[in-house]
Design a protein around this motif. Structure first.
Motif, PDB file in Angstrom:
ATOM      1  N   HIS A 732      32.755 -17.047 -29.266  1.00  0.00           N
ATOM      2  CA  HIS A 732      32.356 -17.276 -27.883  1.00  0.00           C
ATOM      3  C   HIS A 732      31.157 -16.407 -27.527  1.00  0.00           C
ATOM      4  O   HIS A 732      31.062 -15.255 -27.953  1.00  0.00           O
ATOM      5  N   LEU A 733      30.267 -16.947 -26.725  1.00  0.00           N
ATOM      6  CA  LEU A 733      29.216 -16.152 -26.104  1.00  0.00           C
ATOM      7  C   LEU A 733      29.477 -16.111 -24.607  1.00  0.00           C
ATOM      8  O   LEU A 733      29.561 -17.162 -23.955  1.00  0.00           O
ATOM      9  N   ASP A 734      29.622 -14.888 -24.082  1.00  0.00           N
ATOM     10  CA  ASP A 734      29.873 -14.677 -22.657  1.00  0.00           C
ATOM     11  C   ASP A 734      28.661 -14.017 -22.011  1.00  0.00           C
ATOM     12  O   ASP A 734      27.883 -13.331 -22.675  1.00  0.00           O
ATOM     13  N   HIS A 735      28.546 -14.215 -20.710  1.00  0.00           N
ATOM     14  CA  HIS A 735      27.558 -13.473 -19.934  1.00  0.00           C
ATOM     15  C   HIS A 735      28.297 -12.612 -18.920  1.00  0.00           C
ATOM     16  O   HIS A 735      29.364 -12.992 -18.416  1.00  0.00           O
ATOM     17  N   TYR A 736      27.742 -11.446 -18.638  1.00  0.00           N
ATOM     18  CA  TYR A 736      28.373 -10.547 -17.666  1.00  0.00           C
ATOM     19  C   TYR A 736      27.298  -9.736 -16.956  1.00  0.00           C
ATOM     20  O   TYR A 736      26.358  -9.229 -17.572  1.00  0.00           O
ATOM     21  N   CYS A 737      27.429  -9.595 -15.637  1.00  0.00           N
ATOM     22  CA  CYS A 737      26.569  -8.712 -14.846  1.00  0.00           C
ATOM     23  C   CYS A 737      27.395  -8.122 -13.713  1.00  0.00           C
ATOM     24  O   CYS A 737      28.007  -8.866 -12.935  1.00  0.00           O
ATOM     25  N   GLY A 738      27.427  -6.803 -13.631  1.00  0.00           N
ATOM     26  CA  GLY A 738      28.213  -6.131 -12.609  1.00  0.00           C
ATOM     27  C   GLY A 738      27.476  -5.901 -11.305  1.00  0.00           C
ATOM     28  O   GLY A 738      28.076  -5.400 -10.340  1.00  0.00           O
ATOM     29  N   LEU A 739      26.188  -6.261 -11.243  1.00  0.00           N
ATOM     30  CA  LEU A 739      25.421  -6.080 -10.016  1.00  0.00           C
ATOM     31  C   LEU A 739      25.696  -7.200  -9.028  1.00  0.00           C
ATOM     32  O   LEU A 739      25.962  -8.343  -9.422  1.00  0.00           O
ATOM     33  N   LEU A 740      25.629  -6.869  -7.746  1.00  0.00           N
ATOM     34  CA  LEU A 740      25.650  -7.903  -6.723  1.00  0.00           C
ATOM     35  C   LEU A 740      24.262  -8.526  -6.671  1.00  0.00           C
ATOM     36  O   LEU A 740      23.269  -7.842  -6.440  1.00  0.00           O
ATOM     37  N   SER A 741      24.181  -9.814  -6.926  1.00  0.00           N
ATOM     38  CA  SER A 741      22.876 -10.464  -7.007  1.00  0.00           C
ATOM     39  C   SER A 741      22.990 -11.908  -6.550  1.00  0.00           C
ATOM     40  O   SER A 741      24.024 -12.562  -6.726  1.00  0.00           O
ATOM     41  N   LYS A 742      21.906 -12.399  -5.976  1.00  0.00           N
ATOM     42  CA  LYS A 742      21.841 -13.795  -5.568  1.00  0.00           C
ATOM     43  C   LYS A 742      21.115 -14.653  -6.595  1.00  0.00           C
ATOM     44  O   LYS A 742      20.937 -15.855  -6.383  1.00  0.00           O
ATOM     45  N   GLN A 743      20.704 -14.050  -7.684  1.00  0.00           N
ATOM     46  CA  GLN A 743      19.942 -14.762  -8.691  1.00  0.00           C
ATOM     47  C   GLN A 743      20.831 -15.646  -9.562  1.00  0.00           C
ATOM     48  O   GLN A 743      22.058 -15.483  -9.612  1.00  0.00           O
ATOM     49  N   THR A 744      20.175 -16.577 -10.256  1.00  0.00           N
ATOM     50  CA  THR A 744      20.852 -17.467 -11.196  1.00  0.00           C
ATOM     51  C   THR A 744      20.388 -17.140 -12.612  1.00  0.00           C
ATOM     52  O   THR A 744      19.200 -16.898 -12.843  1.00  0.00           O
ATOM     53  N   LEU A 745      21.317 -17.116 -13.545  1.00  0.00           N
ATOM     54  CA  LEU A 745      21.026 -16.852 -14.945  1.00  0.00           C
ATOM     55  C   LEU A 745      20.806 -18.182 -15.669  1.00  0.00           C
ATOM     56  O   LEU A 745      21.593 -19.115 -15.512  1.00  0.00           O
ATOM     57  N   TYR A 746      19.736 -18.240 -16.471  1.00  0.00           N
ATOM     58  CA  TYR A 746      19.442 -19.443 -17.260  1.00  0.00           C
ATOM     59  C   TYR A 746      19.352 -19.045 -18.734  1.00  0.00           C
ATOM     60  O   TYR A 746      18.630 -18.103 -19.090  1.00  0.00           O
TER      61      TYR A 746
END
Length: 783
Positions: A732-746
């Motif tokens: 599996h490949l997961d993504h994780y970000c602990g910051l509060l953000s309104k951005q979208t990951l692509y």
């Protein structure tokens, strides 16, 4: 000598003598030769010296640092170079050029003067609020021993000015006395603005303390001040106007406007109660850990230990007041503490809570309503305000207790209290000053010509510095925008900075607090794979060659840096591998696309087909996902890409694993969108093995913002994982970000493969000629 307006001049002299003795005892070698030492030769400390020295000596602007972040430069505020003192030094050097060799001594001298001045200011406050003069002297020295900013002398020099907060309190006290109010208010305005231009954190602490004290005082005297225009003007001029001027001037002079918004560290570098109420150094730290039953893991940014004496004093005062309240006396005695100090103590409490990230750590969504708070990655520092307020209150109550004992005919106990209570501060703070003082004299001033490394001396004798336009460090490092980063290694940072200081050449990198995102992308791309256009090429003002600084053999180059390095010409080298090389301008921008395509054409007959792919190793496994079934706003190729909210976590790819009898290593490549500010910063891409029965094991991870390969609006992540035999069914490949953000990951074009050798896929071909090729995850376009 008339330092403060009190009758007995003896204590004025005594505090000056004791402060001087303190400075000589701990920091004597630095006093004798302040220009001979660097407090640190690595990391933030060394960078701070570089920013200050090169700004004062070489920068072509007062608002812009033109030596760092070449060819763009950077607004001086964001380089932690103490702009106020740096600008004064710059002016002095223009009048007296010989001072250029003493910039380190000037910086060190300012730090030492701050230590010396701090107890004088504390003494002035204590004497003016009615504390016995002996206790005012002795208590001021005790507070100095335990002051928390001393640790900043190991790296954050602009935050080490322990005199800043006491000076703010002293000036507020003088304003309260309503004698020459305009003069003292003018001084407070000036110093608050000066601290902002020394370090924004330090200035904001002083402005915030000023504003909150004036607000609390207004609430305390609302009947008389509600309609006082003069009071509102005072609050605006001293607490608000400095920050307005600072923000306005910075905005008008900063041409590097693409600053990051999603800043890491707000919750990581905030303080906690144990940082304030438990010791962080001997002699009592070990005792505290034994009593608690666990080792203390305190946040360095939040260190503001107020001492046993302060805690005992405040606790006793609180208990006494509670007892009096419970007994419901007809008239509880009014607290006779000086109004300013009392209000300063209560005003410091909300600032202390802010240093603990309260209430944002409990309710993170509140940050959306106070966006400026998100820009502070080290809130723990604000607890320093509470340290000074609480210790001053403690000394005041110790004096009150001594008076009470004396009235009760207990003069000996009163004398012991006056002597021993401040002495306990000294006992607790001694080890910290001893530790810091020892470390400050470990490193000679390498910026002096006599301490210049031999390899640098030899190299500079062989070249004309004016023939080069800038320094390019290898291994390449970059720190500042939060969006693009290359590892900051000690050797390469140290040697490139030394070379810049001794030559006056700018560095094509930066060690900065808030860099422009797009400038940082262009700079990091300097050492990317030789298949992509480097936008920065047209930004350089000339085609002069680069002076490459190569650090020791212990710091390896990436394969892309090695390709650049191989085209450079040796100038000088030492036995550890530190070296100077010359690199022609065009050699930095060589592209090898056509060579890769020609090599592919030659290899093609011997390659093995794997679906749409061709591989050198017939045993290789190839897995490819282009997400074309997921239409996306941004895509690396085609119209589809994986997209998800940047904040939080999730699985974006599952790859079936074949049965194996031996461990298998997989190379993982994927393109991540970087074309918006904070599009991918502090995102983790994590590989997990999954057995299908609920068990998952992390196998490896990487971060897109640390990718070495940049192709326009996309960054290529590259990492490998080893999968044990027959343990997992899927990868599996997961993504994780602990910051509060309104951005979208692509994320797009995920390629996972095993085996030895290269893997290829023809994407586009015309007239039997390959126009676009995927080569080990890279996009190769024919030029």
């Amino acid at each position: 000598m008339k330092l403060f307006k009190i009758n007995d001049k003896f204590y004025d002299y005594l505090i000056v003598i004791l402060s001087s003795i303190f400075l000589v005892y701990f920091y004597g070698p630095l006093l004798i030769a302040p220009n001979e030492y660097l407090f640190n030769k690595y990391g933030d400390g060394f960078s701070h010296y570089f920013n200050f020295v090169t700004y004062a000596k070489y920068s072509q602007s007062y608002f812009e640092h033109t030596i760092a972040n070449y060819p763009y430069g950077e607004q001086i505020i964001y380089l932690d170079g103490q702009p106020f003192f740096g600008a004064l030094t710059k002016i002095l050097i223009s009048i007296f050029p010989f001072l250029g060799d003493y910039t380190v001594g000037i910086l060190n001298g300012l730090a030492l003067f701050s230590i010396w001045w701090t107890p004088l200011l504390l003494y002035g406050i204590l004497a003016r609020i009615g504390v016995q003069r002996f206790l005012a002297v002795w208590g001021a020295m005790g507070i100095l021993f335990l002051e928390p900013q001393i640790f900043r002398l190991t790296g954050h020099y602009s935050l080490s000015y322990s005199c800043a907060i006491p000076l703010t309190l002293y000036l507020l006290l003088r304003i309260y006395e309503q004698i020459q109010t305009t003069f003292w208010a003018g001084l407070l305005f000036f110093f608050n603005l000066m601290w902002l231009y020394t370090h924004p954190y330090l200035g904001l602490m002083c402005c915030m303390l000023t504003g909150v004290i004036l607000l609390f005082y207004w609430c305390y005297n609302i009947r008389s001040l509600a309609t006082s225009v003069r009071y509102y003007i005072l609050g605006f001029v001293t607490g608000i106007l400095p920050t307005v001027i600072f923000k306005l001037v910075t905005s008008l002079t900063d041409t590097h406007v693409a600053k990051p918004i999603d800043v890491y560290g707000l919750f990581e570098y905030c303080g906690e109660p144990e940082d304030v109420f438990l010791p962080n150094h001997p002699p009592f730290k070990k005792t505290a850990e034994e009593l608690l039953g666990y080792p203390l893991n305190q946040t360095w940014e939040g260190w503001s230990y107020i001492g046993i004496v302060t805690m005992l004093t405040l606790t006793l005062v609180l208990v006494i007041k509670l007892v009096k309240f419970i007994l419901r006396r007809k008239k509880v005695e009014e607290d006779k503490m000086h109004t300013v100090v009392k209000i300063a103590f209560w005003a410091s409490i909300p600032i202390l809570l802010l240093s603990w990230a309260y209430p944002f750590i409990q309710y993170p969504s509140l940050l959306e309503y106070v966006n400026p708070i998100k820009q502070f990655r080290s809130l723990g520092r604000f607890s320093w305000v509470f340290y000074y307020a609480s210790t001053l209150v403690s000394i005041y109550y110790i004096g009150a207790a001594a008076r009470f004992l004396k009235e009760k005919k207990q003069a000996i106990l009163a004398a012991l209290l006056l002597l021993l209570a401040p002495m306990l501060y000294m006992v607790e703070g001694y080890s910290a000053h001893a530790e810091v003082a020892t470390n400050l004299t470990l490193h000679p001033n390498y910026f002096l010509e006599k301490n210049r490394p031999e390899v640098l001396k030899d190299g500079l004798e062989q070249i004309n510095v004016e023939d080069y336009q800038a320094i390019l460090p290898l291994p390449y490092y970059y720190l500042g925008s939060g969006n693009f980063y290359r590892p900051v290694l000690g050797g390469t940072t140290h040697f490139s900075i030394l070379t810049s200081v001794h030559t006056g050449l700018p560095i094509a990198t930066a060690f900065v607090a808030r860099a422009d995102v797009w400038e940082s992308r262009n700079l990091v791309q300097l050492c990317t794979a030789p298949y992509y256009d480097k936008k920065i090429q047209s930004d350089f003002p000339s085609k002069k060659p680069f002076l490459i600084t190569r650090s020791n053999y212990m710091e390896p180059l990436t394969e892309y840096e090695q390709a650049i390095f191989n085209r450079a010409r040796l100038i000088s080298i030492d036995k550890e591998g530190y070296a100077l090389y010359s690199l022609e301008f065009d050699d930095l921008f060589v592209q090898e696309n056509d060579e890769v395509l020609e090599t592919f054409q030659q290899k093609m007959p011997s390659l093995h087909p794997k679906g749409d792919w061709l591989v050198e190793d017939s045993t290789a496994t190839v897995f490819y996902e282009n997400f074309e079934n997921q239409p996306s706003k941004y895509a690396f190729r085609g119209t589809g890409a994986f997209s998800a909210p940047k904040s939080g976590s999730g699985v974006f790819l599952k790859m079936p694993l074949e049965e194996q009898t031996t461990p298998v290593t997989y190379q993982i490549k994927a393109w991540v969108f970087n074309g918006e500010i904070d599009a991918m910063n502090y995102v983790f891409i994590i590989a997990f093995g999954d057995d299908g029965a609920g068990y998952r094991q992390e196998l490896g991870q990487t971060r897109p913002d640390r990718a070495a390969v940049i192709n326009g609006d996309w960054s290529l992540i590259e990492f490998s994982v080893t999968v044990p035999p027959n343990k997992f069914k899927t990868l599996h490949l997961d993504h994780y970000c602990g910051l509060l953000s309104k951005q979208t990951l692509y994320v797009d074009e995920v390629l996972i493969y095993s085996g030895e050798g290269d893997v290829y896929k023809v994407v586009h071909e015309e007239n039997n000629q390959v126009k676009e090729l995927i080569y080990n995850g890279h996009q190769i376009l024919r030029k």
